[in-house]
Design a protein around this motif. Structure first.
Motif, mmCIF file in Angstrom:
data_model
loop_
_atom_site.group_PDB
_atom_site.id
_atom_site.type_symbol
_atom_site.label_atom_id
_atom_site.label_comp_id
_atom_site.label_asym_id
_atom_site.label_seq_id
_atom_site.Cartn_x
_atom_site.Cartn_y
_atom_site.Cartn_z
ATOM 1 N N CYS A 46 0.889 -1.103 -0.070
ATOM 2 C CA CYS A 46 0.121 0.169 0.146
ATOM 3 C C CYS A 46 0.793 1.220 0.034
ATOM 4 O O CYS A 46 0.494 2.310 -0.614
ATOM 5 C CB CYS A 46 -0.948 -0.003 1.253
ATOM 6 S SG CYS A 46 -0.095 0.291 2.953
ATOM 7 N N GLY A 47 2.013 1.259 0.572
ATOM 8 C CA GLY A 47 2.847 2.209 0.631
ATOM 9 C C GLY A 47 2.464 3.470 1.552
ATOM 10 O O GLY A 47 3.004 4.357 1.764
ATOM 11 N N CYS A 48 1.632 2.965 2.403
ATOM 12 C CA CYS A 48 0.999 4.012 3.489
ATOM 13 C C CYS A 48 2.291 4.522 4.520
ATOM 14 O O CYS A 48 2.249 5.572 4.702
ATOM 15 C CB CYS A 48 0.167 3.245 4.244
ATOM 16 S SG CYS A 48 -1.588 2.817 3.402
ATOM 17 N N PHE A 49 3.045 3.660 4.763
ATOM 18 C CA PHE A 49 3.937 4.037 5.741
ATOM 19 C C PHE A 49 5.377 3.489 5.627
ATOM 20 O O PHE A 49 6.304 3.078 6.040
ATOM 21 C CB PHE A 49 3.605 3.451 7.256
ATOM 22 C CG PHE A 49 2.150 3.721 7.533
ATOM 23 C CD1 PHE A 49 1.968 5.141 8.176
ATOM 24 C CD2 PHE A 49 1.155 2.978 7.581
ATOM 25 C CE1 PHE A 49 0.706 5.431 8.506
ATOM 26 C CE2 PHE A 49 -0.081 3.516 7.844
ATOM 27 C CZ PHE A 49 -0.273 4.564 8.413
ATOM 28 N N GLY A 50 5.736 3.678 4.179
ATOM 29 C CA GLY A 50 7.299 3.445 3.794
ATOM 30 C C GLY A 50 7.567 1.950 3.911
ATOM 31 O O GLY A 50 6.740 0.988 3.432
ATOM 32 N N GLY A 51 8.570 1.637 4.825
ATOM 33 C CA GLY A 51 9.023 0.420 4.911
ATOM 34 C C GLY A 51 7.983 -0.546 5.621
ATOM 35 O O GLY A 51 8.083 -1.779 5.845
#
Length: 131
Positions: A46-51
């Protein structure tokens, strides 16, 4: 991420119809992107919170849609931000700001490590809880 952070912080600090409209626009975009990613491939982050991000789940779609509707309600019925309302709030808005931070931490935990742990489980292997 910089745009998200800027719009979110502005909405919390200043409130109002235009801030809420910006937040609504972001959540509408997040909802569309999460639906597209969900149907495109089940293994896309999702890429919501980076790693810390996990793959897109139905929870992403639902959360984005619900939060978008809540922010749309703030467009219709504008709310003041912490700057305008700090004198009437308990502790001059400090507890409210702390709740925003706590909500962000919970969101990171749900959409990050918790989802990643869930993704790491094998779907064919039952979960065993040790006493």
């Amino acid at each position: 991420a910089a745009i998200e952070l800027t719009v979110g912080v502005f909405a919390i600090i200043y409130g109002g119809r235009w801030s809420a409209l910006g937040v609504t626009g972001l959540f509408a975009g997040f909802t569309v992107v999460s639906v597209v990613l969900r149907h495109r491939s089940g293994d896309v982050s999702c890429g919501c919170f980076g790693g810390l991000s996990a793959r897109v789940r139905p929870l992403h779609v639902v959360a984005n849609a619900v939060l978008g509707m809540v922010s749309l309600a703030a467009v219709v019925w504008p709310v003041p931000g912490l700057v305008a309302d700090h004198g009437r709030l308990p502790g001059h808005g400090v507890p409210d700001a702390a709740l925003v931070v706590a909500g962000a931490i919970i969101a990171v935990a749900i959409f990050g490590p918790y989802s990643a742990l869930r993704d790491a489980r094998s779907p064919n292997r039952p979960v065993r809880i040790q006493p």
